[in-house]
Design a protein around this motif. Structure first.
Motif, mmCIF file in Angstrom:
data_model
loop_
_atom_site.group_PDB
_atom_site.id
_atom_site.type_symbol
_atom_site.label_atom_id
_atom_site.label_comp_id
_atom_site.label_asym_id
_atom_site.label_seq_id
_atom_site.Cartn_x
_atom_site.Cartn_y
_atom_site.Cartn_z
ATOM 1 N N ASN A 176 0.870 -1.177 0.000
ATOM 2 C CA ASN A 176 0.000 0.000 0.000
ATOM 3 C C ASN A 176 0.911 1.232 0.000
ATOM 4 O O ASN A 176 1.515 1.555 1.013
ATOM 5 C CB ASN A 176 -0.888 -0.043 1.257
ATOM 6 N N LYS A 189 0.163 4.281 -0.207
ATOM 7 C CA LYS A 189 -0.436 5.484 0.398
ATOM 8 C C LYS A 189 -0.232 6.698 -0.522
ATOM 9 O O LYS A 189 -0.312 6.541 -1.728
ATOM 10 C CB LYS A 189 0.121 5.700 1.811
ATOM 11 N N HIS A 236 -9.287 1.157 5.441
ATOM 12 C CA HIS A 236 -7.984 1.372 6.082
ATOM 13 C C HIS A 236 -8.147 2.366 7.231
ATOM 14 O O HIS A 236 -8.934 3.318 7.132
ATOM 15 C CB HIS A 236 -6.968 1.891 5.054
ATOM 16 N N GLU A 283 -6.464 4.738 8.203
ATOM 17 C CA GLU A 283 -6.210 6.149 7.874
ATOM 18 C C GLU A 283 -7.435 6.780 7.207
ATOM 19 O O GLU A 283 -7.637 7.998 7.280
ATOM 20 C CB GLU A 283 -4.961 6.258 6.985
ATOM 21 N N GLU A 294 -5.126 -4.956 11.075
ATOM 22 C CA GLU A 294 -4.069 -3.962 11.281
ATOM 23 C C GLU A 294 -4.342 -3.179 12.564
ATOM 24 O O GLU A 294 -5.097 -2.203 12.537
ATOM 25 C CB GLU A 294 -4.047 -2.968 10.119
ATOM 26 N N ALA A 333 0.004 -0.352 15.810
ATOM 27 C CA ALA A 333 1.222 -0.975 15.260
ATOM 28 C C ALA A 333 1.576 -0.429 13.880
ATOM 29 O O ALA A 333 2.599 -0.779 13.308
ATOM 30 C CB ALA A 333 1.044 -2.487 15.185
ATOM 31 N N ILE A 334 0.720 0.422 13.331
ATOM 32 C CA ILE A 334 0.993 0.984 12.011
ATOM 33 C C ILE A 334 2.005 2.112 12.163
ATOM 34 O O ILE A 334 1.933 2.896 13.108
ATOM 35 C CB ILE A 334 -0.310 1.479 11.338
ATOM 36 N N SER A 335 2.907 2.152 11.188
ATOM 37 C CA SER A 335 4.087 2.988 11.385
ATOM 38 C C SER A 335 3.910 4.444 10.999
ATOM 39 O O SER A 335 4.662 4.937 10.182
ATOM 40 C CB SER A 335 5.185 2.417 10.544
ATOM 41 N N GLY A 346 1.041 -3.768 9.704
ATOM 42 C CA GLY A 346 1.503 -2.893 10.780
ATOM 43 C C GLY A 346 2.980 -3.130 11.038
ATOM 44 O O GLY A 346 3.345 -4.117 11.672
ATOM 45 N N SER A 347 3.828 -2.233 10.486
ATOM 46 C CA SER A 347 5.286 -2.295 10.707
ATOM 47 C C SER A 347 5.924 -3.619 10.287
ATOM 48 O O SER A 347 6.841 -4.108 10.949
ATOM 49 C CB SER A 347 5.618 -1.980 12.164
ATOM 50 N N VAL A 348 5.433 -4.193 9.196
ATOM 51 C CA VAL A 348 6.087 -5.401 8.662
ATOM 52 C C VAL A 348 7.364 -4.973 7.940
ATOM 53 O O VAL A 348 7.381 -3.976 7.215
ATOM 54 C CB VAL A 348 5.158 -6.153 7.683
ATOM 55 N N LEU A 362 -0.142 -6.960 4.660
ATOM 56 C CA LEU A 362 -0.431 -5.656 4.064
ATOM 57 C C LEU A 362 0.669 -4.708 4.535
ATOM 58 O O LEU A 362 0.845 -4.501 5.740
ATOM 59 C CB LEU A 362 -1.818 -5.169 4.501
ATOM 60 N N ILE A 363 1.401 -4.181 3.581
ATOM 61 C CA ILE A 363 2.648 -3.487 3.911
ATOM 62 C C ILE A 363 2.612 -2.036 3.454
ATOM 63 O O ILE A 363 2.271 -1.754 2.299
ATOM 64 C CB ILE A 363 3.815 -4.249 3.248
ATOM 65 N N GLY A 364 2.975 -1.134 4.343
ATOM 66 C CA GLY A 364 3.028 0.280 4.008
ATOM 67 C C GLY A 364 4.425 0.683 3.567
ATOM 68 O O GLY A 364 4.858 0.406 2.459
ATOM 69 N N ARG A 365 5.166 1.306 4.489
ATOM 70 C CA ARG A 365 6.493 1.859 4.157
ATOM 71 C C ARG A 365 7.399 0.928 3.371
ATOM 72 O O ARG A 365 8.018 1.340 2.383
ATOM 73 C CB ARG A 365 7.225 2.258 5.439
#
Ligand code: PGA
Length: 255
Positions: free
Chosen positions: A11, A13, A98, A100, A168, A172-174, A215-217, A235-238
């Motif tokens: 993701n 974002k 999500h 956010e 999520e 824990a989400i970064s 969340g912070s994977v 599900l991966i953000g950063r």
């Protein structure tokens, strides 16, 4: 998609700022993701890049997802993107609910409208749920149960093939550097709980949606979360914007 394939979703974002950068990241990811037999990769760029990114890959190992969609397919709605527009322009998946977006005011009811129309339109839905904080009495279990049941109101078994649920925990989400991924035993406990909620709703004989963690994977915790956390994907953000880190995560998931 075979149930055993891990579903790994990036993701992006509100990143990156230019199409050139978006293409560069996608092509870097494609080099690895395009070869993996045991992973279904999904890349979710911002709306403005979706069509161009979708045109860069023709196989099945990578799919393109949107980060949100509107609750209607027709009508005059300035600024909105419909499920049909996604479907007709190379997008197969959509992330809904999500945290956010919930923080911007989206209710379970509104998310439920989007889940319904997206599934009816033939999109695959990644429904996000997660508690903001944990209490000692375990109220967060009830919170998660309600989020799931409210968001899936009116959804019948026939759509479950196209649904996955991403757990999520918001804490824990970064969005700040202090946040850390949840421990794998806590993840496992919640995954079992979510499966129970789904079984109670849809019956034991139903093929369950895939359940993911987010969340912070990062490459360091991927193996443990996948192995000990009992999840079907991530599900991966950063880390999904970092070619090297995301490729490492994909390779770990593939093995
Ligand atoms: P993160 O984001 O991997 O940067 O924690 C996860 C998410 O928001 O889906």
């Amino acid at each position: 998609m075979s149930k055993n394939k891990k579903l790994i979703i990036a993701n992006w974002k509100m990143n990156p700022e230019s199409l050139a950068e978006a293409k560069k990241i996608f092509l870097g990811i494609k080099k690895v993701a395009g070869k993996l037999l045991n992973v279904q990769t999904v890349v979710c760029p911002p709306f403005i890049f979706l069509e161009e990114i979708a045109s860069l890959y023709k196989g099945h190992r990578i799919a393109i997802g949107a980060q949100d969609v509107f609750e209607k397919n027709t009508g005059s709605f300035t600024g909105m993107i419909s499920p049909n527009m996604l479907k007709k322009n190379g997008v197969d998946y959509v992330i809904l609910g999500h945290s956010e977006r919930r923080a911007l005011g989206e209710s379970d009811e509104y998310i439920n409208n989007k889940v319904r129309i997206s599934l009816k339109t033939g999109l695959k839905v990644i429904l996000c749920v997660g508690e903001k904080e944990r209490d000692n009495q375990g109220q967060y279990f009830i919170f998660i149960k309600n989020q799931i049941l409210n968001s899936l109101e009116g959804i019948t078994k026939s759509f479950l093939n196209n649904l996955s649920i991403a757990y999520e925990p918001v804490w824990a989400i970064s969005n700040n550097s202090k946040n850390k991924a949840m421990s794998s035993d806590q993840i496992y406990e919640m995954i079992i709980f979510i499966k129970k909620v789904l079984t109670d709703k849809f019956g034991v004989k139903t093929k369950m949606p895939q359940i993911l963690y987010g969340g912070s994977v990062n490459p360091k915790n991927t193996k443990e979360i996948l192995k000990e956390g009992g999840v079907d994907g991530l599900l991966i953000g950063r880390a999904g914007l970092d070619i090297k880190k995301f490729s490492e995560i994909l390779n770990i998931a593939n093995n």
